[in-house]
Design a protein around this motif. Structure first.
Motif, short mmCIF file in Angstrom:
data_model
loop_
_atom_site.label_atom_id
_atom_site.label_comp_id
_atom_site.label_asym_id
_atom_site.label_seq_id
_atom_site.Cartn_x
_atom_site.Cartn_y
_atom_site.Cartn_z
N GLU A 97 1.28 -1.08 0.08
CA GLU A 97 -0.10 -0.09 -0.07
C GLU A 97 0.11 0.76 0.62
O GLU A 97 0.76 2.09 1.24
N VAL A 98 1.39 1.66 -0.88
CA VAL A 98 2.37 2.75 -1.36
C VAL A 98 1.78 3.48 -2.32
O VAL A 98 1.30 3.33 -3.02
N ALA A 99 2.40 4.93 -2.50
CA ALA A 99 2.73 5.64 -3.74
C ALA A 99 3.31 5.04 -4.68
O ALA A 99 4.37 4.52 -4.47
N VAL A 100 2.77 5.37 -5.82
CA VAL A 100 3.63 5.10 -7.63
C VAL A 100 5.08 4.81 -7.10
O VAL A 100 6.16 4.18 -7.44
N GLU A 101 5.27 6.13 -6.82
CA GLU A 101 7.37 6.39 -6.51
C GLU A 101 8.24 5.63 -5.49
O GLU A 101 9.33 5.59 -6.32
N ALA A 102 7.32 4.50 -5.38
CA ALA A 102 8.02 4.03 -4.19
C ALA A 102 7.92 2.92 -4.49
O ALA A 102 9.57 2.03 -4.28
N VAL A 103 7.89 2.17 -5.94
CA VAL A 103 7.85 0.79 -6.62
C VAL A 103 8.39 0.95 -7.79
O VAL A 103 8.47 0.05 -8.76
N MET A 104 8.25 2.57 -8.78
CA MET A 104 8.50 2.61 -10.01
C MET A 104 10.22 2.31 -10.32
O MET A 104 11.12 2.66 -9.55
N THR A 105 10.30 2.14 -11.36
CA THR A 105 11.84 1.91 -12.19
C THR A 105 12.07 3.23 -13.22
O THR A 105 11.50 3.91 -13.41
N ALA A 106 12.89 3.76 -12.09
CA ALA A 106 12.52 5.37 -12.50
C ALA A 106 13.94 5.38 -13.61
O ALA A 106 14.50 4.76 -13.82
N GLY A 107 13.36 6.79 -14.33
CA GLY A 107 14.71 7.21 -15.97
C GLY A 107 14.43 5.94 -16.59
O GLY A 107 15.36 5.91 -16.96
N PRO A 108 13.46 5.82 -17.17
CA PRO A 108 13.54 4.35 -18.40
C PRO A 108 14.20 4.76 -19.04
O PRO A 108 14.36 5.73 -19.77
N SER A 109 14.86 4.00 -20.04
CA SER A 109 15.33 4.26 -21.64
C SER A 109 14.48 4.01 -22.30
O SER A 109 13.22 3.92 -22.12
N THR A 110 14.87 5.53 -23.46
CA THR A 110 13.58 5.41 -24.07
C THR A 110 13.80 5.88 -25.34
O THR A 110 15.84 6.36 -25.42
N VAL A 111 13.74 5.65 -26.45
CA VAL A 111 13.96 6.23 -28.13
C VAL A 111 13.91 7.03 -28.26
O VAL A 111 11.94 7.54 -27.74
N ARG A 112 13.61 7.68 -29.71
CA ARG A 112 12.27 8.17 -30.42
C ARG A 112 12.25 8.56 -31.55
O ARG A 112 12.06 7.52 -31.83
N PRO A 113 10.69 8.69 -31.56
CA PRO A 113 9.94 8.38 -32.92
C PRO A 113 10.75 8.54 -34.35
O PRO A 113 10.15 7.54 -35.02
N SER A 114 11.52 8.97 -34.14
CA SER A 114 12.24 8.99 -35.70
C SER A 114 13.55 8.05 -35.96
O SER A 114 14.23 7.90 -37.06
N ILE A 115 13.43 7.15 -35.25
CA ILE A 115 14.69 5.62 -35.37
C ILE A 115 14.08 5.39 -35.95
O ILE A 115 12.78 5.21 -35.76
N THR A 116 14.82 4.29 -36.68
CA THR A 116 14.23 3.57 -37.76
C THR A 116 13.21 1.94 -37.36
O THR A 116 14.31 1.55 -35.69
N LEU A 117 12.36 1.89 -38.16
CA LEU A 117 12.25 0.16 -37.30
C LEU A 117 13.79 -0.81 -37.26
O LEU A 117 13.41 -1.39 -36.77
N ALA A 118 14.12 -0.99 -38.44
CA ALA A 118 14.92 -1.71 -38.50
C ALA A 118 15.85 -1.75 -37.45
O ALA A 118 16.10 -3.26 -36.72
N ALA A 119 16.15 -0.23 -37.23
CA ALA A 119 17.32 -0.34 -35.92
C ALA A 119 16.80 -0.62 -34.90
O ALA A 119 17.34 -1.30 -33.91
N ILE A 120 15.21 -0.13 -34.58
CA ILE A 120 14.57 -0.88 -32.87
C ILE A 120 14.72 -1.86 -32.78
O ILE A 120 15.07 -2.21 -32.00
N VAL A 121 13.97 -2.33 -33.96
CA VAL A 121 13.89 -4.02 -33.95
C VAL A 121 14.66 -5.22 -33.76
O VAL A 121 15.07 -5.55 -32.75
#
Length: 171
Positions: A97-121
């Protein structure tokens, strides 16, 4: 573009020339049109309907909402929609029974919409990832790219109707 180039464009009839200081990569990171032949891009195949929640929300409440909409992850965002963290299966399965902040993974890895599908796959396969979090360069959430959807798109299969190239407009 340089001021000289802007003046030259004006002299040949262009009435609106802009100096986009951030550059081409940033332009593409907002899912804006790019020319070229690099192929399909991640932003064209994201699931923009990924559930979101705030830092102070109660985990139990978030779990019910996420489960009801059929997801196993939730993005933790602030009011402007900037991604602060991610709740995965393990966090959502917690009985605490906690706030989301206590159990979240902070700063997850991200990519940009412009990355090609081939590269991200290729990256997702190499790292054995089932999804990638897609954000603009300012950290605002676009959505989640599922590897199965990206692989299908690369192989010419039809797109999932819940996909959106526009992401989460207005966030």
């Amino acid at each position: 573009m340089s001021p000289r180039a802007a003046w030259r464009l004006e002299s040949i009839g262009f009435t609106r020339a802009y100096d986009y200081v951030a550059g081409k990569a940033d332009w593409g990171s907002f899912g804006l049109p790019l020319e070229g032949t690099k192929g399909a891009r991640a932003g064209e195949h994201v699931r923009a309907d990924v559930p979101t929640c705030g830092l102070e929300e109660r985990l139990q409440d978030v779990r019910r909402v996420v489960s009801a909409v059929g997801w196993d992850t939730c993005m933790v965002v602030n009011a402007p929609g900037v991604v602060l963290g991610r709740l995965g299966r393990k966090a959502l399965g917690s009985e605490e029974e906690v706030a989301v902040e206590a159990v979240m993974t902070a700063g997850p890895s991200t990519v940009r919409p412009s990355i090609t599908l081939a590269a991200i796959v290729e990256r997702m396969q190499a790292q054995k990832l089932t999804s990638a979090l897609v954000t603009h360069s300012d950290g605002t959430l676009v959505g989640v790219l599922r590897r199965t959807n990206a692989e299908a798109a690369l192989n010419g299969a039809s797109s999932d109707p819940s996909l959106s190239s526009k992401g989460r407009e207005g966030q």
